[in-house]
Write an enzyme that holds these catalytic residues in place. Structure first.
Site, short mmCIF file in Angstrom:
data_model
loop_
_atom_site.label_atom_id
_atom_site.label_comp_id
_atom_site.label_asym_id
_atom_site.label_seq_id
_atom_site.Cartn_x
_atom_site.Cartn_y
_atom_site.Cartn_z
N ARG A 37 45.98 -33.21 48.43
CA ARG A 37 44.90 -32.58 49.18
C ARG A 37 45.43 -31.54 50.16
NH1 ARG A 37 41.11 -37.97 49.94
NH2 ARG A 37 39.77 -37.57 48.13
N LYS A 202 33.27 -50.61 40.40
CA LYS A 202 31.86 -51.00 40.53
C LYS A 202 30.93 -50.11 39.72
CE LYS A 202 32.32 -52.93 45.20
NZ LYS A 202 31.85 -52.83 46.60
N GLY A 360 39.57 -38.66 43.43
CA GLY A 360 39.74 -40.06 43.76
C GLY A 360 40.89 -40.72 43.03
N GLY A 384 33.84 -38.48 45.13
CA GLY A 384 32.46 -38.75 45.53
C GLY A 384 31.60 -37.51 45.50
#
Length: 403
Positions: A37, A202, A360, A384
């Protein structure tokens, strides 16, 4: 949306330019374990410094609770930025206090400073508009111009992302311009077949994007911990694998919709199982075996897609015109459970289509597993943010730059 190219063409020498970056890097103590990043914002910072701007870089790191916490200091990121720039980078020990003011005042043309973690101030993430606005007013006092280049934060309605650009002339940095251009290729001018590979723990994190993609993608490949809720919805025993039981009705409906709409929804045909352990990322691998996806033993946990699934997914990616991948296929941090993720990554490298790694853990996996980043069409810095864009949501940070 105005871009940094327009800002540079107008001239920035002597101007104080606030760059909202995403320096939210993983740390082991004070050691940066992945500087991707930081490297992503380099083109913007270098261009501004070369043009004589006085560059003020700001970011969040982690989730401190609105107060200083040494564990989340941006000092290591500031030091690494200086190394990559090959120049001294000043570091302010606060965000809008005496240190920030004196550090910015001490900048000469072409020099760079980094402010301390924005989330050390409660106003950055406040739900109250007035509290956020008050913090944004203080930040605005440090600069003449705003450049948004923290793509990983544009889905947050935070002071430095949403409120600050409204107070200053604002532009999109090179990274955000690139990210938005790539996402438009996934939504507006898609080369088919369009294949999406989704993993991670998830299923609830991906429900909205699955809902959108069922009407747009040609194939959905499901892996990672979320796959076991899909397998359970098909009536399979999944042992002690991750299960979001409350999501079973939605997953069942998606399986039915995919069949009706002619979308291939591909699930693992075999899985790597083991006894499991409390901390999947920290504890050493346990004894494991490969079983058919519909024959998972009681008490065993799925830890990766199996070899036949890896081959199947690679075959489904082979003829893709466009690929979007978000989420690992297993606990890739351990070599014993990394083969499924490797198989998908290698298939993207081998594919002739346009491939996007959706930030991510997927981006971390690419680097951790030793793949050449240049072998992919694009590696996003915001998992995200990418997902919410594909869901069709309005991202506050992008809306503020378009204003």
């Amino acid at each position: 949306m105005k871009t940094i190219d327009e800002l540079l063409s107008d001239g920035v020498a002597g101007k104080r330019v606030f760059v909202r970056a995403d320096l939210n890097v993983p740390l082991s103590g004070t050691t940066i374990t992945d500087d991707g990043r930081i490297r992503a914002v380099l083109p913007t910072v270098e261009a501004l410094a070369a043009a004589g701007a006085r560059v003020i870089v700001a970011s969040h790191l982690g989730r401190p609770k609105g107060a200083p916490d040494p564990a989340f200091s941006l000092a290591p990121a500031a030091a690494r930025l200086g190394e990559l720039l090959g120049a001294q980078v000043a570091f302010a020990k606060d965000t809008v206090g005496e240190s920030a003011e004196s550090t910015v005042a001490g900048l000469a043309d072409g020099q760079v400073a980094v402010l301390e973690n924005l989330r050390f101030n409660a106003g950055e993430t406040a739900k109250d508009d007035a509290e956020r606005a008050a913090f944004a007013d203080k930040l605005a006092g440090l600069a003449d111009t705003y450049v948004g280049d923290g793509f990983g934060a544009v889905h947050r309605k935070h002071a430095s992302v949403f409120d600050l650009p409204k107070r200053l002339p604002h532009y999109a940095g090179h990274l955000i311009a690139t990210e938005v251009g790539v996402l438009k290729k996934l939504t507006e001018d898609v080369k088919r077949p369009y294949v999406v590979a989704l993993g991670g723990a998830k299923v609830s994190d991906k429900l909205a994007v699955i809902d959108q993609l069922l009407g747009k993608a040609d194939r959905l490949l499901i892996g990672g911990g979320m796959a076991y809720t899909f397998l359970k919805a098909k009536g399979y025993d999944i042992g002690s694998s991750l299960l979001q039981e409350d999501q079973l009705p939605a997953v069942t409906e998606y399986l039915e919709r995919a069949e009706k709409q002619g979308v291939e929804l591909v699930l693992p045909v075999d899985v790597v199982v083991g006894p499991g352990f409390p901390d999947l990322k920290a504890q050493a691998p346990t004894e494991h075996t490969v079983v058919d996806a519909d024959k998972m033993p009681e008490g065993q946990m799925g830890l990766d897609i199996g070899p036949r699934s890896g081959e199947l997914y690679a075959a489904k990616l082979d003829d893709a015109g466009t690929v979007f991948w978000n989420g690992p296929m297993g606990v890739f941090e351990h070599p014993d459970y990394a083969e499924g993720t490797k198989a998908v990554a290698q298939a993207l490298v081998d594919s002739q289509g346009f491939s996007v790694v959706g930030g991510g853990d997927s981006a971390a996996a690419v680097r951790t597993l030793g793949f050449d980043e240049n072998a992919f069409g694009h590696i996003s810095t915001g998992g995200g943010a990418s997902l919410e864009y594909l869901e069709g949501k309005t991202l506050p940070g992008l809306a503020a730059l378009e204003d």
